[in-house]
Design a protein around this motif. Structure first.
Motif, PDB file in Angstrom:
ATOM      1  N   SER A   1       0.853  -1.192   0.000  1.00 18.30           N
ATOM      2  CA  SER A   1       0.000   0.000   0.000  1.00 18.30           C
ATOM      3  C   SER A   1       0.885   1.238   0.000  1.00 18.30           C
ATOM      4  CB  SER A   1      -0.936   0.003   1.209  1.00 18.30           C
ATOM      5  OG  SER A   1      -0.193   0.038   2.417  1.00 18.30           O
ATOM      6  N   GLY A   2       0.270   2.381  -0.249  1.00 13.96           N
ATOM      7  CA  GLY A   2       0.988   3.646  -0.186  1.00 13.96           C
ATOM      8  C   GLY A   2       1.379   4.226  -1.525  1.00 13.96           C
ATOM      9  N   GLY A   3       1.111   3.508  -2.601  1.00 21.95           N
ATOM     10  CA  GLY A   3       1.422   4.033  -3.911  1.00 21.95           C
ATOM     11  C   GLY A   3       0.475   5.167  -4.285  1.00 21.95           C
TER      12      GLY A   3
ATOM     13  N   TYR B   1      11.546 -13.868   7.970  1.00 23.36           N
ATOM     14  CA  TYR B   1      11.846 -13.674   6.554  1.00 23.36           C
ATOM     15  C   TYR B   1      12.552 -12.359   6.267  1.00 23.36           C
ATOM     16  CZ  TYR B   1       8.640 -17.542   5.717  1.00 23.36           C
ATOM     17  OH  TYR B   1       8.040 -18.766   5.708  1.00 23.36           O
ATOM     18  N   ALA B   2      13.477 -12.434   5.323  1.00 18.84           N
ATOM     19  CA  ALA B   2      13.979 -11.210   4.699  1.00 18.84           C
ATOM     20  C   ALA B   2      12.920 -10.697   3.738  1.00 18.84           C
ATOM     21  CB  ALA B   2      15.270 -11.499   3.950  1.00 18.84           C
ATOM     22  N   VAL B   3      12.960  -9.423   3.444  1.00  9.21           N
ATOM     23  CA  VAL B   3      11.980  -8.831   2.540  1.00  9.21           C
ATOM     24  C   VAL B   3      12.706  -7.974   1.513  1.00  9.21           C
ATOM     25  CG1 VAL B   3       9.988  -7.294   2.341  1.00  9.21           C
ATOM     26  CG2 VAL B   3      10.178  -8.848   4.293  1.00  9.21           C
ATOM     27  N   GLY B   4      12.235  -8.071   0.297  1.00  7.19           N
ATOM     28  CA  GLY B   4      12.776  -7.254  -0.777  1.00  7.19           C
ATOM     29  C   GLY B   4      11.686  -6.433  -1.430  1.00  7.19           C
ATOM     30  N   TRP B   5      12.107  -5.313  -1.994  1.00  4.60           N
ATOM     31  CA  TRP B   5      11.225  -4.513  -2.855  1.00  4.60           C
ATOM     32  C   TRP B   5      11.777  -4.586  -4.278  1.00  4.60           C
ATOM     33  CZ3 TRP B   5       6.608  -2.357  -1.791  1.00  4.60           C
ATOM     34  CH2 TRP B   5       6.270  -2.106  -0.458  1.00  4.60           C
ATOM     35  N   PHE B   6      10.880  -4.794  -5.212  1.00  2.11           N
ATOM     36  CA  PHE B   6      11.207  -4.805  -6.628  1.00  2.11           C
ATOM     37  C   PHE B   6      10.232  -3.881  -7.335  1.00  2.11           C
ATOM     38  CE2 PHE B   6      14.195  -8.386  -6.871  1.00  2.11           C
ATOM     39  CZ  PHE B   6      14.006  -8.955  -5.622  1.00  2.11           C
TER      40      PHE B   6
ATOM     41  N   THR C   1       8.729   5.780 -11.797  1.00  7.86           N
ATOM     42  CA  THR C   1       7.379   5.311 -12.091  1.00  7.86           C
ATOM     43  C   THR C   1       7.394   3.821 -12.399  1.00  7.86           C
ATOM     44  OG1 THR C   1       6.637   7.450 -12.912  1.00  7.86           O
ATOM     45  CG2 THR C   1       5.448   5.498 -13.698  1.00  7.86           C
ATOM     46  N   ALA C   2       6.593   3.067 -11.661  1.00 10.54           N
ATOM     47  CA  ALA C   2       6.587   1.613 -11.811  1.00 10.54           C
ATOM     48  C   ALA C   2       5.538   1.025 -10.870  1.00 10.54           C
ATOM     49  CB  ALA C   2       7.951   1.016 -11.476  1.00 10.54           C
ATOM     50  N   VAL C   3       5.280  -0.255 -11.048  1.00 12.19           N
ATOM     51  CA  VAL C   3       4.552  -1.019 -10.038  1.00 12.19           C
ATOM     52  C   VAL C   3       5.590  -1.579  -9.074  1.00 12.19           C
ATOM     53  CG1 VAL C   3       3.045  -2.984  -9.568  1.00 12.19           C
ATOM     54  CG2 VAL C   3       2.710  -1.615 -11.652  1.00 12.19           C
ATOM     55  N   TYR C   4       5.375  -1.348  -7.808  1.00 16.46           N
ATOM     56  CA  TYR C   4       6.323  -1.774  -6.779  1.00 16.46           C
ATOM     57  C   TYR C   4       5.772  -3.004  -6.056  1.00 16.46           C
ATOM     58  CZ  TYR C   4       9.173   2.371  -7.365  1.00 16.46           C
ATOM     59  OH  TYR C   4      10.011   3.337  -7.883  1.00 16.46           O
ATOM     60  N   TYR C   5       6.626  -4.020  -5.938  1.00 12.68           N
ATOM     61  CA  TYR C   5       6.260  -5.276  -5.308  1.00 12.68           C
ATOM     62  C   TYR C   5       7.137  -5.540  -4.089  1.00 12.68           C
ATOM     63  CZ  TYR C   5       4.215  -6.264  -9.915  1.00 12.68           C
ATOM     64  OH  TYR C   5       3.497  -6.214 -11.082  1.00 12.68           O
TER      65      TYR C   5
ATOM     66  N   TRP D   1       5.127 -13.216  -2.811  1.00  9.92           N
ATOM     67  CA  TRP D   1       5.053 -11.915  -3.471  1.00  9.92           C
ATOM     68  C   TRP D   1       3.696 -11.280  -3.229  1.00  9.92           C
ATOM     69  CZ3 TRP D   1       8.941  -9.680  -6.536  1.00  9.92           C
ATOM     70  CH2 TRP D   1      10.077 -10.477  -6.729  1.00  9.92           C
ATOM     71  N   GLY D   2       3.712  -9.944  -3.132  1.00  9.69           N
ATOM     72  CA  GLY D   2       2.455  -9.214  -3.102  1.00  9.69           C
ATOM     73  C   GLY D   2       1.976  -8.915  -4.506  1.00  9.69           C
ATOM     74  N   GLN D   3       0.833  -8.239  -4.593  1.00 11.14           N
ATOM     75  CA  GLN D   3       0.220  -7.940  -5.889  1.00 11.14           C
ATOM     76  C   GLN D   3       0.750  -6.655  -6.504  1.00 11.14           C
ATOM     77  OE1 GLN D   3      -1.963 -10.038  -7.573  1.00 11.14           O
ATOM     78  NE2 GLN D   3      -1.141 -11.371  -5.986  1.00 11.14           N
ATOM     79  N   GLY D   4       1.432  -5.852  -5.722  1.00  9.15           N
ATOM     80  CA  GLY D   4       2.024  -4.643  -6.257  1.00  9.15           C
ATOM     81  C   GLY D   4       1.186  -3.404  -6.011  1.00  9.15           C
ATOM     82  N   THR D   5       1.861  -2.255  -5.999  1.00  8.22           N
ATOM     83  CA  THR D   5       1.189  -0.966  -5.865  1.00  8.22           C
ATOM     84  C   THR D   5       1.821   0.000  -6.865  1.00  8.22           C
ATOM     85  OG1 THR D   5       0.548   0.774  -4.290  1.00  8.22           O
ATOM     86  CG2 THR D   5       2.736  -0.163  -4.000  1.00  8.22           C
TER      87      THR D   5
END
Length: 122
Positions: free
Chosen positions: A7-9, A32-37, A91-95, A112-116
Motif C-alpha cells: 500500500s501507499g502508492g 523472513y527477509a523482505v525485498g522490494w522490486f 514510475t513503476a509497479v512496486y512489489y 510476493w504481493g500484488q504490487g502498488t
C-alpha cells in the motif's frame, strides 16, 4: 504461507516523497527477509532494496541509494520503503517479496504481493 499486501502508492510530482508499506500475515513474518522490486512499463522487473529478517542489514540498488530507505517493524508485521526525491524514472509497479535471504535476486523470494502503482509526474 505468507500473504503480502502493498500500500501507499499513488501520484506524486517529481521531487516529492512517498512511503510504501508491505503488510504481512500468515507464517511468522519476522523469520523472513523482505525485498522490494519494481517493474516499469515495457521493462523487466528490477531490484530496489532488501532488508534482513531483523532489520540489521539492508541493501539498495545504486539507482535509489541516498533517496530510498527500507525499514521494518516486526511487531506490526510491516516493512516500509521511504522514497524521497522521486523522479519520473521511478514510475513503476512496486512489489514486496519475502524469502530466506535479503538478496537482489527474484528467485530467492518465495512470496510476493500484488504490487502498488507509483507514478511520478515531471
Amino acid at each position: 504461507q505468507v500473504q503480502l499486501v502493498e500500500s501507499g502508492g499513488g501520484f506524486v510530482q517529481a521531487g516529492g516523497s512517498l512511503r510504501l508499506s508491505c503488510g504481512a500475515s500468515g507464517r511468522t513474518f519476522s523469520n523472513y527477509a523482505v525485498g522490494w522490486f519494481r517493474q516499469a512499463p515495457g521493462k523487466e522487473r528490477e531490484f530496489v532494496a532488501a532488508i534482513s529478517w531483523n532489520g540489521a542489514r539492508s541493501n539498495h540498488a545504486d539507482s535509489v541509494k541516498g533517496r530510498f530507505t527500507m525499514s521494518r517493524d516486526n511487531a506490526n508485521n510491516t516493512v516500509y520503503l521511504q522514497m524521497n526525491s522521486l523522479t519520473p524514472d521511478d514510475t513503476a509497479v512496486y512489489y514486496c517479496a519475502a524469502g530466506a535471504f535479503a538478496t537482489s535476486m527474484e528467485r530467492d523470494y518465495d512470496y510476493w504481493g500484488q504490487g502498488t502503482q507509483v507514478t511520478v509526474s515531471s
